[in-house]
Design a protein around this motif. Structure first.
Motif, mmCIF file in Angstrom:
data_model
loop_
_atom_site.group_PDB
_atom_site.id
_atom_site.type_symbol
_atom_site.label_atom_id
_atom_site.label_comp_id
_atom_site.label_asym_id
_atom_site.label_seq_id
_atom_site.Cartn_x
_atom_site.Cartn_y
_atom_site.Cartn_z
ATOM 1 N N PHE A 56 0.811 -1.094 0.006
ATOM 2 C CA PHE A 56 0.065 0.129 0.081
ATOM 3 C C PHE A 56 0.802 1.248 0.096
ATOM 4 N N ASP A 57 0.429 2.528 -0.323
ATOM 5 C CA ASP A 57 1.112 3.543 -0.302
ATOM 6 C C ASP A 57 0.283 4.660 0.709
ATOM 7 N N TYR A 58 0.997 5.809 0.734
ATOM 8 C CA TYR A 58 0.221 6.745 1.566
ATOM 9 C C TYR A 58 -1.091 7.189 1.504
ATOM 10 N N GLU A 59 -1.478 7.156 0.328
ATOM 11 C CA GLU A 59 -2.972 7.649 -0.186
ATOM 12 C C GLU A 59 -4.023 6.249 0.122
ATOM 13 N N GLY B 48 12.544 -0.108 -13.872
ATOM 14 C CA GLY B 48 11.584 -1.034 -13.182
ATOM 15 C C GLY B 48 11.867 -1.479 -11.816
ATOM 16 N N PHE B 49 12.853 -0.748 -11.021
ATOM 17 C CA PHE B 49 13.027 -1.172 -9.818
ATOM 18 C C PHE B 49 12.815 -0.074 -8.664
ATOM 19 N N GLY B 50 12.389 -0.298 -7.387
ATOM 20 C CA GLY B 50 12.055 0.727 -6.532
ATOM 21 C C GLY B 50 10.886 0.528 -5.498
ATOM 22 N N THR B 51 10.853 1.422 -4.678
ATOM 23 C CA THR B 51 9.764 1.292 -3.655
ATOM 24 C C THR B 51 8.644 2.569 -4.347
ATOM 25 N N GLY B 52 8.854 2.978 -5.323
ATOM 26 C CA GLY B 52 7.581 4.081 -5.747
ATOM 27 C C GLY B 52 6.275 3.271 -5.857
ATOM 28 N N GLY B 53 5.276 3.930 -5.218
ATOM 29 C CA GLY B 53 4.016 3.290 -5.442
ATOM 30 C C GLY B 53 3.833 2.426 -4.147
ATOM 31 N N TRP B 54 4.880 1.895 -3.556
ATOM 32 C CA TRP B 54 4.443 1.134 -2.085
ATOM 33 C C TRP B 54 5.335 1.495 -1.300
ATOM 34 N N GLN B 55 5.858 2.684 -1.218
ATOM 35 C CA GLN B 55 6.683 3.435 -0.194
ATOM 36 C C GLN B 55 6.530 3.153 1.217
#
Ligand SMILES: NC(=O)C1=CN([C@@H]2O[C@H](COP(=O)(O)OP(=O)(O)OC[C@H]3O[C@@H](n4cnc5c(N)ncnc54)[C@H](OP(=O)(O)O)[C@@H]3O)[C@@H](O)[C@H]2O)C=CC1
Ligand SMILES: Nc1nc2c(ncn2[C@@H]2O[C@H](COP(=O)(O)O)[C@@H](O)[C@H]2O)c(=O)[nH]1
Length: 327
Positions: free
Chosen positions: A5-8, A182-189
């Motif tokens: 999940f993310d902030y929103e 294609g990597f990272g925590t973007g969208g689920w930080q």
């Protein structure tokens, strides 16, 4: 990983209020033995902080981290802050010349209070070796290492000697890492923060993706001791960077540290440039953040930041703004 999940996607659940006024709520936080007014630090980026803003923040009880993109000015910066009796907090990279820089600081007996190792992919031997190098030469400096996005990385950097780790790969407003690699925590930080915080034995700084003041409280709930923010601090009167008029409105530039504008070349570009609305005085934003966080604490049913760490929450997948624009 399940349940991302993310902030929103998150709402914190209110608990019974124990104060008569939000002004009774204490937003201060301690990091590295120093007390700060807010668990918030402006991003160590060239369009977010400069020497003048660093002095202002330090003089007024806020945490700051100076960026590393004018390396030749760092020694005089430290000396200037020392002469004013202010906290010293700088950034370093991991290239060979940075090893010499740390040795030079030690030789000149200039030991910054905080040193942040500022690298895109912090789960690496390059960062582990730099942590050890700093600890060997400047044992009193509080070392913040990053950026990372997994519990393994947090553990490895802590074991190498990091005093805090910085979590967030790709959630930033001017970040294009997620698109280019294609990597990272973007969208689920926020979920990544929780995942990392469960492994951490030392403070975590949540870095990137904060879009509203409520996201600060959510970060604290999911394990952050401090949050690093870029875009919300961009565009102030004091902010470094060009101001221009666009469609009759004043806007100010905000660019990524791995953008072509920062690098001066089109090589391994993982950041972009954008223009943000001109926002007025920096202190007004800091004051509003403090008031909003005081309100968060009151909804958490406590009198200090600690209360937020224990509140319940619900996951309301992508729906809390109900189509509304926030700002
Ligand atoms: N938080 C985030 O999501 C991100 C932040 N950034 C910011 O951009 C700035 C520049 O970062 P960075 O490029 O790391 O710094 P540097 O350009 O100083 O690079 C540091 C060193 O790490 C190497 N390096 C960089 N990326 C990788 C990688 N993915 N794998 C292996 N080695 C790597 C570089 O070599 P070489 O260039 O030859 O590969 C260089 O030797 C920093 O301020 C950083 O915080 C950048 C991207 C993501
Ligand atoms: N992928 C990239 N991330 C970057 C770059 N420059 C900075 N950053 C990260 O973003 C945050 C700020 O995020 P915001 O959502 O609050 O605006 C900053 O602290 C860095 O970690 C970049 O060029 N590429």
């Amino acid at each position: 990983m399940e349940n991302v999940f993310d902030y929103e996607d998150i709402q914190l659940i209110p608990a019974k209020c124990v104060v008569n006024s939000r002004s009774e709520c204490d937003t201060t936080v301690t990091l590295g033995g120093h007390k700060f007014k807010l668990p918030v630090v402006p991003a160590n980026m060239q369009t977010i902080i400069d020497e003048k803003i660093a002095v202002y923040l330090a003089e007024n009880g806020y945490f700051y981290i100076m960026h590393r993109f004018q390396p030749e000015t760092r020694i005089s910066f430290i000396k200037d802050m020392n002469s004013r009796g202010l906290i010293t907090s700088i950034s370093v990279g991991v290239k060979e010349e940075e090893y010499d820089f740390i040795r030079q600081l030690a030789e000149e007996q200039l030991s910054p209070d905080f040193i942040t190792i500022d690298i895109a992919h912090g789960h690496s031997n390059a960062v582990i070796n730099m942590i050890k190098h700093i600890k060997a030469h400047l044992s009193k400096s509080f070392v913040i290492a990053g950026n990372v996005g997994t519990p393994e990385a947090v553990r490895e950097l802590e074991n190498a000697g990091a005093d805090a780790t910085k979590v967030g790969i790709g959630p930033g407003k001017v970040c294009i890492t997620k698109i280019k690699t294609g990597f990272g925590t973007g969208g689920w930080q926020l979920a990544a923060l929780r995942w990392c915080a469960k492994a951490a034995t030392k403070p975590i700084i949540a870095d990137g993706g904060i879009r509203t003041h409520g996201d600060i409280a959510k970060s604290v709930r999911f394990g952050a001791s401090m949050v690093m923010i870029g875009s919300l601090f961009a565009g102030h009167e004091e902010s470094p960077g060009q101001t221009i008029e666009k469609d009759g409105k004043l806007v100010k530039e905000y660019f990524g540290s791995a953008s072509e504008f920062q690098k001066g070349e089109k090589k391994n570009v993982e950041g972009k440039k954008m223009y943000v609305e001109h926002k007025g005085a920096l202190q007004d934003t800091l004051t509003e953040m403090e008031q909003d966080l005081q309100s968060s604490i009151s909804y958490a049913g406590g009198t200090s930041i600690e209360a937020i760490r224990h509140v319940d929450y619900v996951v309301v997948k992508n729906s809390i703004f109900n189509g509304d624009k926030v700002f």
